[in-house]
Scaffold this active site. Structure first.
Site, short mmCIF file in Angstrom:
data_model
loop_
_atom_site.label_atom_id
_atom_site.label_comp_id
_atom_site.label_asym_id
_atom_site.label_seq_id
_atom_site.Cartn_x
_atom_site.Cartn_y
_atom_site.Cartn_z
N HIS A 95 17.39 -53.61 -11.08
CA HIS A 95 18.63 -53.01 -11.31
C HIS A 95 19.38 -53.49 -12.33
O HIS A 95 20.24 -52.97 -12.76
CB HIS A 95 19.67 -53.30 -9.90
CG HIS A 95 20.02 -54.69 -9.79
ND1 HIS A 95 19.52 -55.54 -8.88
CD2 HIS A 95 21.11 -55.38 -10.25
CE1 HIS A 95 20.22 -56.77 -8.87
NE2 HIS A 95 21.23 -56.53 -9.87
N ASP A 108 13.32 -54.00 -6.18
CA ASP A 108 14.25 -54.58 -7.04
C ASP A 108 13.75 -55.60 -7.81
O ASP A 108 14.07 -56.81 -8.11
CB ASP A 108 15.60 -55.07 -6.27
CG ASP A 108 16.57 -55.19 -6.96
OD1 ASP A 108 16.72 -54.58 -8.34
OD2 ASP A 108 17.42 -55.80 -6.63
N SER A 158 21.65 -61.98 -11.06
CA SER A 158 20.34 -61.30 -10.67
C SER A 158 19.40 -61.40 -11.49
O SER A 158 19.30 -61.37 -12.71
CB SER A 158 21.02 -59.88 -10.47
OG SER A 158 22.08 -59.60 -9.63
#
Length: 538
Positions: free
Chosen positions: A98, A129, A208
């Protein structure tokens, strides 16, 4: 229970805007605190800065699709995230999917170095992911960089250090926490549940894709930071090595991430005494009841509804649908299936009419009736005639049309009922009349997001079939049969005449998306570049 059933949603985030963020004081219960990696050497304990030099900041410019207006893209935006080096010889850098999805440019920066290096995405696995990127410039790799090594799932209460570049500053930061539990969680909204590690370290936008160190001194990484629990404090999730290993193996063998396997059926718990007695399940036996089988899955040829699956690859299944993971920890039995690669076999032991059977079938991806992820099992698609805008139903469409996670509350109930259904045909889609571009020809029609079931009395199976039927129509009227028996009737000649005018009024270049283009052109249809999906289906 089912692969598509609702569960607590975790929110994956890359970068937004920074807010003032001070250093958190440590709590007595061991909850998270933040230590900046750039503290003066005299005030911090000795840490292996060599390992931290492999933690990179990622700068991304991206253009996302627009499923609510599929003839155009969303405005370009910038974001950032974290990444880390996993293989210097192959020049592999790992981050979250992402973080780099829908990218137009990607750059990375080392700690303490102002230069940004152009990067390239090698492989993107949205279901897991995870993404691999690389820097092709030789000069980037001339510096002394360390490969960060993965370790298996850490034990409960083990310490975790999450390194990355969250909001609140531009330098590398480290957040400290512990392993709270190991659970099955969703890496993307509405997708399958995969194994995840819950930690109490704060994972904020920008973290992230960064490494979660199990041992910073030895440069050992327990997983990849990827999300936080919405509406909760200090509840973060990291992707464990088992999922990362599966992703890397897919890339090595196939050059892409093909997706994760589906067990091929839906099940429910078997904890009720009367249910167990009815299905002839003995007191010492346990398992899960199969109540629906995917008609397109290999399991459909082997299993039957009301089978009780008792073992999967020799591992006993409890009445609550869990299997033993380790040290009295339990996870949903689908974890065993997710660990397998597409095309591998699954051995199940089932109870059918009181008899035990050992069965085996091949695993494939799930083909949901309503696609789940952009670029995985769907791309933006549309068809316009007489101002009527038809689209195939998908989760990205619902998210864009009704606003993020609110689609479960705001979308029409008949539409929501289709989300968990299986495909009956390989190319089946739910065709939806999404909106009506106002014109005299469609005056009086006020439908929005309603299923279109028929065209001129013929059942519709996908959007392409509708477009071809409209093109071939010679009747005086075009009759669109909607859900519940309602209809939209248009004069065919007037619709063909007015459609180009309506398109021009709304600055829409084509009456259909590239995937529906006809071989022959007309005054309002022209060639468009094909849109391709980058990953296997879910």
């Amino acid at each position: 229970m089912d692969e598509g059933e609702n569960s607590p949603t975790v929110e994956a985030r890359s970068v937004k805007r920074a807010r003032p963020d001070g250093t958190d004081a440590p709590h007595a219960n061991g909850s998270s605190h933040r230590v900046e990696a750039t503290m003066p050497a005299s005030k911090q304990p000795a840490v292996p800065t060599k390992a931290l030099r492999s933690v990179l900041k990622v700068f991304v410019v991206k253009t996302d699709p627009n499923y609510a207006q599929p003839w155009q893209m969303r405005p370009q935006r910038s974001s950032s995230g974290s990444a880390f080096i996993v293989d210097t010889k192959r020049r592999h850098i790992m981050t979250n999917a992402h973080v780099v999805s829908n990218e137009t440019t990607v750059h990375v920066r080392r700690p303490g170095n102002p230069k940004k290096w152009r990067a390239k995405v090698l492989c993107e696995g949205k279901i897991a992911d995870l993404a691999l990127v690389t820097v092709e410039d030789d000069q980037f790799w001339t510096d002394e960089l360390l490969d960060l090594q993965f370790v298996d799932v850490p034990e409960l209460q083990d310490s975790i250090l999450v390194a990355g570049y969250p909001l609140g500053g531009d330098s590398l930061s480290i957040t400290k926490g512990i392993v709270s539990r190991v659970v099955m969680t969703r890496y993307a909204h509405a997708s399958k549940k995969l194994l995840g590690i819950q930690i109490d370290a704060a994972i904020n936008p920008g973290n992230s894709g960064g490494p979660a160190f199990a041992d910073l001194q030895q440069a050992k990484v327990a997983g990849v930071a990827f999300s936080k629990l919405a509406n909760a404090d200090n509840v973060g999730y990291i992707i464990p090595y088992q999922i990362i290993k599966h992703f890397l193996q897919e890339y090595e063998l196939h050059g892409i991430f093909r997706g994760c396997c589906s067990v091929g059926f839906r099940w429910q718990d078997m904890e009720n005494t009367h249910l167990r007695e009815h299905l002839q399940v003995a007191a010492q036996q346990s398992g899960s009841l199969i109540y629906r089988i995917d008609p397109l899955a290999p399991a459909h040829e082997v299993l039957k509804e009301n089978d009780v699956v008792m073992q999967i690859d020799g591992v006993p299944i409890a009445d609550d649908g869990t299997v033993e993971f380790r040290n009295e920890e339990r996870v949903e039995f689908s974890h065993i299936v997710r660990a397998k690669h597409i095309g591998e076999s699954l051995v199940v032991k089932v109870l059918r009419d009181g008899a035990l059977l050992a069965l085996e079938y091949q695993l494939k991806q799930r083909r949901p009736l309503v696609p789940i992820l952009h670029g995985v099992d769907c791309v933006p698609s549309y068809f316009i005639v007489g101002g009527l805008v038809f689209v195939p139903l998908s989760i990205p469409f619902l998210e864009h049309a009704y606003g993020g996670l609110n689609w479960r509350k705001l979308a029409p109930v008949p539409i929501l009922a289709l989300v968990t259904e299986y495909c009956e045909l390989p190319d089946e889609q739910v065709v939806v009349l999404f909106q009506i571009l106002a014109a005299e020809i469609n005056f009086g029609y006020k439908f929005q997001t309603v299923k279109c079931e028929l065209f001129n009395g013929r059942e519709l199976h996908n959007l392409k079939q509708l477009a071809e039927a409209v093109d071939a129509c010679t009747d005086k009227f075009m009759r669109f049969g909607l859900e519940g028996g309602k209809s939209v009737i248009l004069d065919r000649v007037q619709a063909n005449t007015d459609t180009p005018i309506i398109l021009k009024q709304h600055a829409i270049t084509f009456d259909r998306s590239a995937d529906l283009q006809r071989a022959t052109n007309n005054n309002h249809v022209a060639e468009q570049p094909d849109t391709q999906m980058t990953e296997g289906t879910i």
